[in-house]
Design a protein around this motif. Structure first.
Motif, PDB file in Angstrom:
ATOM      1  N   GLU A 152      53.271 -20.584  83.181  1.00 12.80           N
ATOM      2  CA  GLU A 152      52.070 -19.553  83.275  1.00 12.80           C
ATOM      3  C   GLU A 152      52.003 -18.910  84.353  1.00 12.80           C
ATOM      4  OE1 GLU A 152      48.183 -17.873  80.873  1.00 12.80           O
ATOM      5  OE2 GLU A 152      49.068 -20.205  80.847  1.00 12.80           O
ATOM      6  N   GLU A 153      51.454 -20.222  85.403  1.00 12.93           N
ATOM      7  CA  GLU A 153      51.053 -19.749  86.701  1.00 12.93           C
ATOM      8  C   GLU A 153      52.382 -19.192  87.706  1.00 12.93           C
ATOM      9  OE1 GLU A 153      47.937 -19.745  87.473  1.00 12.93           O
ATOM     10  OE2 GLU A 153      48.098 -20.355  85.314  1.00 12.93           O
ATOM     11  N   ARG A 154      53.953 -19.394  87.314  1.00 13.99           N
ATOM     12  CA  ARG A 154      55.028 -19.047  87.742  1.00 13.99           C
ATOM     13  C   ARG A 154      55.400 -17.412  88.327  1.00 13.99           C
ATOM     14  NH1 ARG A 154      60.360 -18.392  85.695  1.00 13.99           N
ATOM     15  NH2 ARG A 154      62.427 -18.584  87.591  1.00 13.99           N
ATOM     16  N   GLU A 155      54.846 -16.840  86.904  1.00 21.29           N
ATOM     17  CA  GLU A 155      54.775 -15.550  85.916  1.00 21.29           C
ATOM     18  C   GLU A 155      53.549 -15.038  87.177  1.00 21.29           C
ATOM     19  OE1 GLU A 155      56.946 -13.895  83.803  1.00 21.29           O
ATOM     20  OE2 GLU A 155      57.687 -16.304  83.811  1.00 21.29           O
ATOM     21  N   PHE A 156      52.966 -15.431  87.435  1.00 20.78           N
ATOM     22  CA  PHE A 156      52.150 -14.315  88.454  1.00 20.78           C
ATOM     23  C   PHE A 156      52.500 -14.555  89.856  1.00 20.78           C
ATOM     24  CE2 PHE A 156      49.510 -15.987  84.874  1.00 20.78           C
ATOM     25  CZ  PHE A 156      47.803 -14.727  85.295  1.00 20.78           C
ATOM     26  N   ILE A 157      53.354 -15.553  90.299  1.00 24.45           N
ATOM     27  CA  ILE A 157      54.026 -15.395  91.897  1.00 24.45           C
ATOM     28  C   ILE A 157      54.887 -14.494  92.025  1.00 24.45           C
ATOM     29  CG2 ILE A 157      55.393 -16.850  93.189  1.00 24.45           C
ATOM     30  CD1 ILE A 157      53.146 -19.104  92.382  1.00 24.45           C
ATOM     31  N   LEU A 158      55.695 -14.490  90.010  1.00 22.80           N
ATOM     32  CA  LEU A 158      57.444 -14.007  90.070  1.00 22.80           C
ATOM     33  C   LEU A 158      57.005 -12.382  90.320  1.00 22.80           C
ATOM     34  CD1 LEU A 158      59.515 -15.580  87.447  1.00 22.80           C
ATOM     35  CD2 LEU A 158      59.611 -15.752  89.918  1.00 22.80           C
ATOM     36  N   ASP A 159      55.421 -11.991  89.534  1.00 22.43           N
ATOM     37  CA  ASP A 159      55.026 -10.674  89.489  1.00 22.43           C
ATOM     38  C   ASP A 159      55.011 -10.139  90.913  1.00 22.43           C
ATOM     39  OD1 ASP A 159      54.074 -10.245  86.838  1.00 22.43           O
ATOM     40  OD2 ASP A 159      52.494 -10.908  86.713  1.00 22.43           O
ATOM     41  N   LEU A 160      54.857 -10.658  92.119  1.00 26.27           N
ATOM     42  CA  LEU A 160      54.457 -11.090  93.527  1.00 26.27           C
ATOM     43  C   LEU A 160      56.181 -10.417  93.945  1.00 26.27           C
ATOM     44  CD1 LEU A 160      52.020 -12.957  94.871  1.00 26.27           C
ATOM     45  CD2 LEU A 160      51.423 -10.475  94.456  1.00 26.27           C
ATOM     46  N   PHE A 161      57.233 -11.098  93.365  1.00 26.26           N
ATOM     47  CA  PHE A 161      58.352 -10.904  94.055  1.00 26.26           C
ATOM     48  C   PHE A 161      58.640  -9.793  93.627  1.00 26.26           C
ATOM     49  CE2 PHE A 161      58.974 -15.445  94.589  1.00 26.26           C
ATOM     50  CZ  PHE A 161      58.504 -15.689  95.711  1.00 26.26           C
ATOM     51  N   GLU A 162      58.603  -9.305  92.366  1.00 19.62           N
ATOM     52  CA  GLU A 162      58.560  -8.059  91.666  1.00 19.62           C
ATOM     53  C   GLU A 162      58.522  -6.939  91.767  1.00 19.62           C
ATOM     54  OE1 GLU A 162      59.788  -6.158  87.126  1.00 19.62           O
ATOM     55  OE2 GLU A 162      58.806  -7.666  87.260  1.00 19.62           O
ATOM     56  N   MET A 163      57.230  -6.879  92.286  1.00 15.63           N
ATOM     57  CA  MET A 163      56.443  -5.666  92.719  1.00 15.63           C
ATOM     58  C   MET A 163      56.638  -5.254  94.214  1.00 15.63           C
ATOM     59  SD  MET A 163      52.607  -6.181  94.222  1.00 15.63           S
ATOM     60  CE  MET A 163      52.490  -6.708  92.994  1.00 15.63           C
ATOM     61  N   THR A 164      57.565  -6.688  95.182  1.00 18.00           N
ATOM     62  CA  THR A 164      58.078  -6.491  96.599  1.00 18.00           C
ATOM     63  C   THR A 164      59.518  -6.458  96.523  1.00 18.00           C
ATOM     64  OG1 THR A 164      55.975  -7.747  97.469  1.00 18.00           O
ATOM     65  CG2 THR A 164      58.099  -6.947  98.789  1.00 18.00           C
ATOM     66  N   SER A 165      60.215  -6.701  95.482  1.00 22.34           N
ATOM     67  CA  SER A 165      61.773  -6.870  95.884  1.00 22.34           C
ATOM     68  C   SER A 165      62.629  -5.706  94.350  1.00 22.34           C
ATOM     69  CB  SER A 165      62.302  -8.628  95.978  1.00 22.34           C
ATOM     70  OG  SER A 165      62.073  -8.789  94.866  1.00 22.34           O
ATOM     71  N   GLY A 166      61.640  -5.614  93.480  1.00 22.72           N
ATOM     72  CA  GLY A 166      62.459  -5.168  92.390  1.00 22.72           C
ATOM     73  C   GLY A 166      62.683  -6.303  91.596  1.00 22.72           C
ATOM     74  N   SER A 167      62.548  -7.532  91.495  1.00 28.16           N
ATOM     75  CA  SER A 167      63.480  -8.790  91.065  1.00 28.16           C
ATOM     76  C   SER A 167      62.323  -9.650  90.486  1.00 28.16           C
ATOM     77  CB  SER A 167      65.012  -9.798  91.343  1.00 28.16           C
ATOM     78  OG  SER A 167      65.343  -9.515  90.842  1.00 28.16           O
ATOM     79  N   ARG A 168      62.534 -10.027  89.689  1.00 27.09           N
ATOM     80  CA  ARG A 168      61.342 -11.325  89.338  1.00 27.09           C
ATOM     81  C   ARG A 168      62.450 -13.040  90.001  1.00 27.09           C
ATOM     82  NH1 ARG A 168      57.632 -10.151  86.253  1.00 27.09           N
ATOM     83  NH2 ARG A 168      56.879 -11.943  86.028  1.00 27.09           N
ATOM     84  N   MET A 169      64.021 -12.983  89.497  1.00 21.95           N
ATOM     85  CA  MET A 169      64.509 -14.350  90.025  1.00 21.95           C
ATOM     86  C   MET A 169      65.481 -13.983  91.587  1.00 21.95           C
ATOM     87  SD  MET A 169      64.986 -16.586  86.652  1.00 21.95           S
ATOM     88  CE  MET A 169      65.556 -17.677  87.835  1.00 21.95           C
ATOM     89  N   MET A 170      66.282 -12.873  91.090  1.00 26.63           N
ATOM     90  CA  MET A 170      67.531 -12.937  92.077  1.00 26.63           C
ATOM     91  C   MET A 170      66.467 -11.815  93.451  1.00 26.63           C
ATOM     92  SD  MET A 170      69.526 -14.943  90.719  1.00 26.63           S
ATOM     93  CE  MET A 170      69.620 -15.457  89.567  1.00 26.63           C
ATOM     94  N   CYS A 171      66.254 -12.165  94.170  1.00 30.91           N
ATOM     95  CA  CYS A 171      65.490 -11.374  94.910  1.00 30.91           C
ATOM     96  C   CYS A 171      66.362 -10.395  95.535  1.00 30.91           C
ATOM     97  CB  CYS A 171      64.144 -12.306  95.569  1.00 30.91           C
ATOM     98  SG  CYS A 171      63.060 -12.223  94.281  1.00 30.91           S
TER      99      CYS A 171
END
Length: 582
Positions: free
Chosen positions: A344-363
């Motif tokens: 669950e906490e990881r998901e909040f960080i992935l939100d930041l990655f997605e808004m910046t890079s466009g991807s949650r995992m393969m940034c």
């Protein structure tokens, strides 16, 4: 801190102690006579003024007239940059001495070089393929090796739009069935080379476990379908009852020859491939590769880009360690709820990655000289709320729930012990190394980016067991939050939009040369050894994978423990198979 390495002074000292060891120097390395290689390495390791006790990286290069085996070594005592050694191998019959007697961490790395490049290591205790099956024909990292659907030596291929032409891939197959069998292949009788389970004399261990009872050892394969082995990893256990007397990690189920692909790609085309190594820590992988290429080219990132990189990588460290708690708990037999709680906490960080890079995992976010795009307006407020409020509170909750849990202590304390000197000798890195009492973290030992601007501690524990590896990761999360607090404050002094120090281009041409660039990722030391011939494509591209090398001491950590403990020990190493197999 160790001052800049003076190769000439070390070479002179080495040649005085081991006459005939040094064949010469080039811009990057000391050239070592193969006949004196082991003596030279022992001197470098044991000399109290040098103490090169840590083998960071071992790889090879295929040149037109010879092979070269490359060793990057460093000191955990003096710390600092690595020293590069090279030894030549004959093109027609390549063989060099094994350095496993010097550094046990060479074991899997030498097997990888034999497997993919075909260089034999005389004296290696178990030299056989490690990423490919024993019946595989050829050594695919050699420059003359071509796969079934080979098209051209480097990209971009001429078949690409707009000049491209249509052609069925099957028509290009060099072998009608897409397999090139060995010359002596007989599908009716062929058997792979028997796996060496090293059934050594374990009478002493057996007597300790089952005194007076005569038992027969038997072999159990754990994986690749076993849940704890991620579906793509196998451990061959030799058991005496429930006690492990030998263990062999078997990998390669996901091997896709990442390095061959990397040598055909243009430099920038490799950035998204680094995402697929440890696919949990994409941003950290991006940074390692960017640091290596920038070291090769002399490119310096902008101030703002440096802060953005640190923010992304430390957020990655937090979410990777949180995920490792969930995996470890699941491996220990806890209900799935703690795992979901960590994610669950990881998901909040992935939100930041997605808004910046466009991807949650393969940034695919880092670029040489900076980053692909600036932070969106919503990023900093959300990141500050996470770092100052939510994440510290959640880490405290994990601490309260797990650290003194009696079941976790019983299952983890004293299990999978890796002593201090043994951890160094096995080339362990990251939390696995620091949990053995070695305060060695590249952010401090060999600083890169702007890590020298931040106040944080290197977390270590002396016990070297599964529980200590958990405690190191818990402490590192708190230190990452400490770094993030500083970075999120200091980034306000940088210029918005100033994120790239060079002109955008799909291709670069680094000068001729070679470099070993490395960073401290959540799993440990991720390094890239790159050789440039001045073209837009790397002549040699090698990935030093912490997940792969951290598996080298797995047998030593598991011997004498029960089968159920093996799952916990493997979980405490925290591997990702994309990085293991590449």
């Amino acid at each position: 801190m160790m001052p800049s390495i003076d190769k000439s002074a070390i070479a002179a000292k080495l040649n005085e102690a081991v006459p005939g060891a040094v064949m010469g120097e080039d811009a990057a390395a000391i050239l070592i006579n193969p006949d004196r290689l082991v003596e030279a390495c022992l001197f470098l390791r044991d000399n109290p003024e040098l103490r090169f006790d840590y083998l960071s990286n071992l790889t090879s290069v295929d040149y037109p007239d010879h092979f070269e085996v490359v060793y990057n070594i460093t000191s955990t005592t003096f710390q600092g940059d690595t020293l590069t050694l090279k030894t030549p191998a004959d093109k027609a019959d390549p063989e060099v001495p094994s350095v496993v007697p010097v550094w046990l961490g060479a074991n899997f790395q030498e097997r990888e070089v034999w497997d993919l490049m075909g260089i034999r290591f005389k004296g290696h205790p178990n030299l056989k393929r490690i990423l490919l099956w024993e019946g595989f024909y050829g050594h695919p990292l050699r420059k003359d090796w071509k796969e079934a659907y080979y098209e051209e030596p480097v990209k971009p291929f001429s078949s690409r739009w707009p000049e491209g032409h249509y052609q069925r891939a099957e028509d290009r197959a060099r072998f009608g069935d897409n397999v090139n069998y060995p010359p002596d292949w007989d599908p009716e009788t062929f058997q792979p080379v028997p796996d060496n389970v090293r059934l050594v004399d374990y009478a002493e261990l057996r007597e300790e476990v089952t005194p007076g009872l005569v038992t027969q050892p038997f072999i159990v394969n754990m994986g690749p379908q076993h849940p704890s082995t991620h579906g793509v990893f196998r451990m061959r256990l030799v058991l005496d009852g429930e006690t492990v007397v030998a263990l062999e990690p078997i990998m390669g189920y996901m091997h896709r020859n990442h390095e061959k692909i990397g040598e055909r790609n243009a430099y920038i085309q490799n950035m998204p491939y680094t995402d697929r190594l440890d696919y949990v820590t994409s941003m950290a992988n991006n940074l390692s590769y960017a640091v290596a290429v920038e070291k090769l080219t002399g490119i310096k990132p902008t101030e703002r880009a440096e802060y953005i990189r640190v923010i992304m990588v430390e957020l990655t460290r937090v979410m990777s360690h949180l995920a490792s708690f969930g995996f470890l708990l699941n491996d220990l037999g806890a209900f799935f709820t703690p795992f979901l709680y960590a994610l669950e906490e990881r998901e909040f960080i992935l939100d930041l990655f997605e808004m910046t890079s466009g991807s949650r995992m393969m940034c695919n976010y880092m670029r040489f000289g900076g980053v692909a795009r600036d932070l969106p307006p919503e990023f900093l407020p959300m990141a500050r709320d996470l770092v100052h409020n939510r994440l510290p509170r959640k880490v405290d909750e994990f601490d309260a729930l797990l650290t003194n849990n009696e079941i976790i202590k019983v299952r983890c304390q004293g299990v999978g012990v890796l002593p201090h000197e043994t951890a160094i000798n096995y080339s362990a890195s990251g939390p696995v190394l620091r949990a053995s009492g070695v305060t060695y973290d590249l952010r401090r030992a060999d600083p890169y980016s702007i890590y020298d601007r931040f106040d944080f501690k290197v977390i270590s524990y002396p016990e070297g067991d599964t529980y200590a590896r958990y405690l190191v990761r818990l402490g590192e999360i708190r230190q990452s939050l400490r770094i993030l607090e500083q970075a999120l404050k200091q980034i306000d002094d940088t210029a918005p939009g100033d994120i790239l120090s060079v002109k955008k281009a799909w291709q670069i041409k680094p000068p001729k040369g070679e470099v070993y660039g490395r960073t401290e990722t959540p799993k440990g030391e991720l390094g890239f050894y790159i050789v440039s011939d001045g073209s837009p494509n790397p002549y040699r591209y090698h990935v030093r994978s912490p997940s792969f090398i951290n598996l080298t001491p797995l047998e030593a950590m598991c011997k004498g423990h029960k089968v159920a403990d093996v799952v916990a020990i493997l979980g405490s190493i925290d591997i990702t198979m994309g990085e293991v197999d590449r």
